[in-house]
Design a protein around this motif. Structure first.
Motif, PDB file in Angstrom:
ATOM      1  N   SER A 106       0.426  -1.016  -0.177  1.00 55.53           N
ATOM      2  CA  SER A 106      -0.053  -0.167   0.054  1.00 55.53           C
ATOM      3  C   SER A 106       0.920   1.380  -0.101  1.00 55.53           C
ATOM      4  CB  SER A 106      -0.988  -0.091   1.212  1.00 55.53           C
ATOM      5  OG  SER A 106      -2.136   0.798   1.376  1.00 55.53           O
ATOM      6  N   PRO A 107       1.654   1.555  -1.304  1.00 55.86           N
ATOM      7  CA  PRO A 107       2.199   2.648  -1.113  1.00 55.86           C
ATOM      8  C   PRO A 107       1.773   4.108  -1.958  1.00 55.86           C
ATOM      9  CG  PRO A 107       2.693   1.634  -2.847  1.00 55.86           C
ATOM     10  CD  PRO A 107       1.553   0.943  -2.288  1.00 55.86           C
ATOM     11  N   VAL A 108       1.101   4.317  -0.433  1.00 53.05           N
ATOM     12  CA  VAL A 108      -0.027   5.689  -0.367  1.00 53.05           C
ATOM     13  C   VAL A 108      -0.081   6.522   0.858  1.00 53.05           C
ATOM     14  CG1 VAL A 108      -1.650   4.180  -1.762  1.00 53.05           C
ATOM     15  CG2 VAL A 108      -2.300   4.107   0.482  1.00 53.05           C
ATOM     16  N   VAL A 109      -0.393   8.051   0.493  1.00 55.08           N
ATOM     17  CA  VAL A 109       0.362   8.704   1.858  1.00 55.08           C
ATOM     18  C   VAL A 109      -0.986   8.150   2.994  1.00 55.08           C
ATOM     19  CG1 VAL A 109      -0.172  11.040   2.276  1.00 55.08           C
ATOM     20  CG2 VAL A 109       0.407  10.357  -0.390  1.00 55.08           C
ATOM     21  N   LYS A 110      -1.743   7.409   2.671  1.00 55.64           N
ATOM     22  CA  LYS A 110      -2.631   7.365   3.314  1.00 55.64           C
ATOM     23  C   LYS A 110      -1.850   6.538   4.484  1.00 55.64           C
ATOM     24  CE  LYS A 110      -7.284   6.272   5.285  1.00 55.64           C
ATOM     25  NZ  LYS A 110      -8.856   5.850   3.960  1.00 55.64           N
ATOM     26  N   SER A 111      -1.349   5.884   3.877  1.00 56.72           N
ATOM     27  CA  SER A 111      -0.542   4.071   4.319  1.00 56.72           C
ATOM     28  C   SER A 111       0.287   5.142   5.107  1.00 56.72           C
ATOM     29  CB  SER A 111      -0.485   3.420   3.750  1.00 56.72           C
ATOM     30  OG  SER A 111      -1.368   2.762   2.968  1.00 56.72           O
ATOM     31  N   VAL A 112       1.213   5.300   4.493  1.00 55.53           N
ATOM     32  CA  VAL A 112       2.449   5.937   5.072  1.00 55.53           C
ATOM     33  C   VAL A 112       2.317   6.862   6.313  1.00 55.53           C
ATOM     34  CG1 VAL A 112       5.006   7.404   4.488  1.00 55.53           C
ATOM     35  CG2 VAL A 112       4.113   6.010   2.810  1.00 55.53           C
ATOM     36  N   ARG A 113       1.262   8.019   6.427  1.00 53.04           N
ATOM     37  CA  ARG A 113       0.825   8.354   7.376  1.00 53.04           C
ATOM     38  C   ARG A 113       0.623   7.873   8.501  1.00 53.04           C
ATOM     39  NH1 ARG A 113      -2.973  11.900   5.171  1.00 53.04           N
ATOM     40  NH2 ARG A 113      -1.255  13.780   4.568  1.00 53.04           N
ATOM     41  N   SER A 114       0.108   6.658   8.262  1.00 51.84           N
ATOM     42  CA  SER A 114      -0.747   6.163   9.327  1.00 51.84           C
ATOM     43  C   SER A 114       0.303   4.913  10.051  1.00 51.84           C
ATOM     44  CB  SER A 114      -1.616   4.961   8.927  1.00 51.84           C
ATOM     45  OG  SER A 114      -2.415   3.944   9.527  1.00 51.84           O
ATOM     46  N   ILE A 115       1.586   4.338   9.853  1.00 52.73           N
ATOM     47  CA  ILE A 115       2.624   4.272   9.640  1.00 52.73           C
ATOM     48  C   ILE A 115       3.646   4.830  10.520  1.00 52.73           C
ATOM     49  CG2 ILE A 115       4.748   2.661   8.956  1.00 52.73           C
ATOM     50  CD1 ILE A 115       3.025   1.879   7.210  1.00 52.73           C
ATOM     51  N   LEU A 116       3.197   6.368  10.237  1.00 47.90           N
ATOM     52  CA  LEU A 116       3.977   7.009  11.046  1.00 47.90           C
ATOM     53  C   LEU A 116       3.244   7.777  12.375  1.00 47.90           C
ATOM     54  CD1 LEU A 116       5.597   9.469   7.917  1.00 47.90           C
ATOM     55  CD2 LEU A 116       7.058   8.097   9.348  1.00 47.90           C
ATOM     56  N   GLN A 117       2.142   7.735  12.098  1.00 43.39           N
ATOM     57  CA  GLN A 117       1.129   8.091  12.895  1.00 43.39           C
ATOM     58  C   GLN A 117       1.695   6.977  14.446  1.00 43.39           C
ATOM     59  OE1 GLN A 117      -2.295   9.300  11.748  1.00 43.39           O
ATOM     60  NE2 GLN A 117      -1.799  11.479  11.176  1.00 43.39           N
ATOM     61  N   ARG A 118       0.993   6.136  14.530  1.00 47.18           N
ATOM     62  CA  ARG A 118       1.258   5.128  15.156  1.00 47.18           C
ATOM     63  C   ARG A 118       2.766   4.053  15.820  1.00 47.18           C
ATOM     64  NH1 ARG A 118      -3.526   5.289  12.902  1.00 47.18           N
ATOM     65  NH2 ARG A 118      -5.051   3.366  13.510  1.00 47.18           N
ATOM     66  N   GLY A 119       3.507   4.539  14.745  1.00 41.59           N
ATOM     67  CA  GLY A 119       5.088   4.115  15.288  1.00 41.59           C
ATOM     68  C   GLY A 119       5.195   3.165  14.295  1.00 41.59           C
ATOM     69  N   ILE A 120       4.241   2.125  13.901  1.00 41.06           N
ATOM     70  CA  ILE A 120       5.012   0.650  13.248  1.00 41.06           C
ATOM     71  C   ILE A 120       6.249   1.562  12.896  1.00 41.06           C
ATOM     72  CG2 ILE A 120       4.405  -0.134  11.371  1.00 41.06           C
ATOM     73  CD1 ILE A 120       1.098   0.386  11.440  1.00 41.06           C
ATOM     74  N   ASP A 121       6.888   2.455  12.413  1.00 41.23           N
ATOM     75  CA  ASP A 121       7.557   1.745  11.073  1.00 41.23           C
ATOM     76  C   ASP A 121       9.200   2.097  12.275  1.00 41.23           C
ATOM     77  OD1 ASP A 121       6.570   4.899  12.208  1.00 41.23           O
ATOM     78  OD2 ASP A 121       9.375   5.427  12.310  1.00 41.23           O
ATOM     79  N   THR A 122       8.878   2.269  13.674  1.00 44.12           N
ATOM     80  CA  THR A 122       9.970   2.121  14.413  1.00 44.12           C
ATOM     81  C   THR A 122      10.019   0.590  15.316  1.00 44.12           C
ATOM     82  OG1 THR A 122       8.751   3.005  16.645  1.00 44.12           O
ATOM     83  CG2 THR A 122      10.047   4.099  15.457  1.00 44.12           C
ATOM     84  N   GLN A 123       8.839   0.205  15.055  1.00 40.39           N
ATOM     85  CA  GLN A 123       8.868  -1.176  15.871  1.00 40.39           C
ATOM     86  C   GLN A 123       9.943  -2.887  14.460  1.00 40.39           C
ATOM     87  OE1 GLN A 123       4.717  -2.352  15.373  1.00 40.39           O
ATOM     88  NE2 GLN A 123       4.208  -0.708  16.967  1.00 40.39           N
ATOM     89  N   LEU A 124      10.374  -3.320  15.348  1.00 40.42           N
ATOM     90  CA  LEU A 124      10.617  -4.073  14.395  1.00 40.42           C
ATOM     91  C   LEU A 124      10.086  -5.464  13.650  1.00 40.42           C
ATOM     92  CD1 LEU A 124      12.941  -6.017  17.673  1.00 40.42           C
ATOM     93  CD2 LEU A 124      14.096  -4.429  15.393  1.00 40.42           C
ATOM     94  N   HIS A 125      10.472  -5.938  12.963  1.00 42.69           N
ATOM     95  CA  HIS A 125      10.112  -6.112  11.249  1.00 42.69           C
ATOM     96  C   HIS A 125      10.234  -7.689  11.880  1.00 42.69           C
ATOM     97  CE1 HIS A 125       7.349  -6.738   7.908  1.00 42.69           C
ATOM     98  NE2 HIS A 125       8.700  -6.600   7.184  1.00 42.69           N
ATOM     99  N   HIS A 126       9.138  -8.816  11.675  1.00 39.42           N
ATOM    100  CA  HIS A 126       8.976  -9.567  12.907  1.00 39.42           C
ATOM    101  C   HIS A 126       8.489 -10.991  11.715  1.00 39.42           C
ATOM    102  CE1 HIS A 126      10.558  -8.924  16.884  1.00 39.42           C
ATOM    103  NE2 HIS A 126       9.134  -8.070  16.754  1.00 39.42           N
ATOM    104  N   ASP A 127       8.561 -10.315  10.368  1.00 36.41           N
ATOM    105  CA  ASP A 127       7.651 -10.984   9.535  1.00 36.41           C
ATOM    106  C   ASP A 127       8.508 -12.863   9.130  1.00 36.41           C
ATOM    107  OD1 ASP A 127       5.573  -9.942   9.987  1.00 36.41           O
ATOM    108  OD2 ASP A 127       5.975  -8.857   7.336  1.00 36.41           O
TER     109      ASP A 127
END
Length: 149
Positions: A106-127
């Motif tokens: 989902s490479p759209v502004v809404k997703s990037v903004r949501s990821i930043l607001q929720r701090g998901i970008d700072t969480q470790l990627h466990h996939d």
């Protein structure tokens, strides 16, 4: 009939050749107000150049804004929003958020903004750390328990 002349206080301040193209423009950049010049600088090339300096994920997200859109104006607005997000949160977090947005498809502004607001970008990627075997534990009966019954 071929020239437009602009006067102020009886003095000619500008002169332009008249465009014969319907909705054509012959405005000189130096005659534009600063806000108009700044708006005219919003081009896909400028945004792509900026994103390439931020990182590969940011570049991919910016490229995605121009794919499949009929109106370039909407793409440019989205890119402007992305640039503002990067300025507000910092390029490192922005790059990480773009990487996450690409990962979820989902490479759209809404997703990037949501990821930043929720701090998901700072969480470790466990996939990549999915467990493939069950741990040894007394409550785990296993295949042999059920085949004996």
């Amino acid at each position: 009939s071929n020239t437009l002349e602009f006067f102020q206080g009886g003095q000619r301040v500008a002169s332009h050749l008249r465009s014969r193209v319907v909705n054509g423009r012959t405005t000189l950049r130096e005659h534009q107000p600063p806000a108009h010049r700044q708006y005219a600088d919003h081009t896909p090339e400028k945004y792509l150049d900026w994103a390439s300096q931020v990182g590969p994920a940011a570049l991919a997200v910016v490229k995605a804004q121009f794919e499949g859109r009929q109106q370039a104006r909407l793409s440019l607005r989205a890119c402007n929003d992305l640039k503002r997000l990067a300025r507000d949160c910092g390029v490192d977090r922005f790059e990480a958020a773009c990487r996450r947005a690409l990962d979820i498809g989902s490479p759209v502004v809404k997703s990037v903004r949501s990821i930043l607001q929720r701090g998901i970008d700072t969480q470790l990627h466990h996939d990549h750390m999915l467990q493939t075997e069950l741990p040894l534990h007394p409550n785990v009966r296993g295949r042999d328990y059920y085949s004996a019954r």
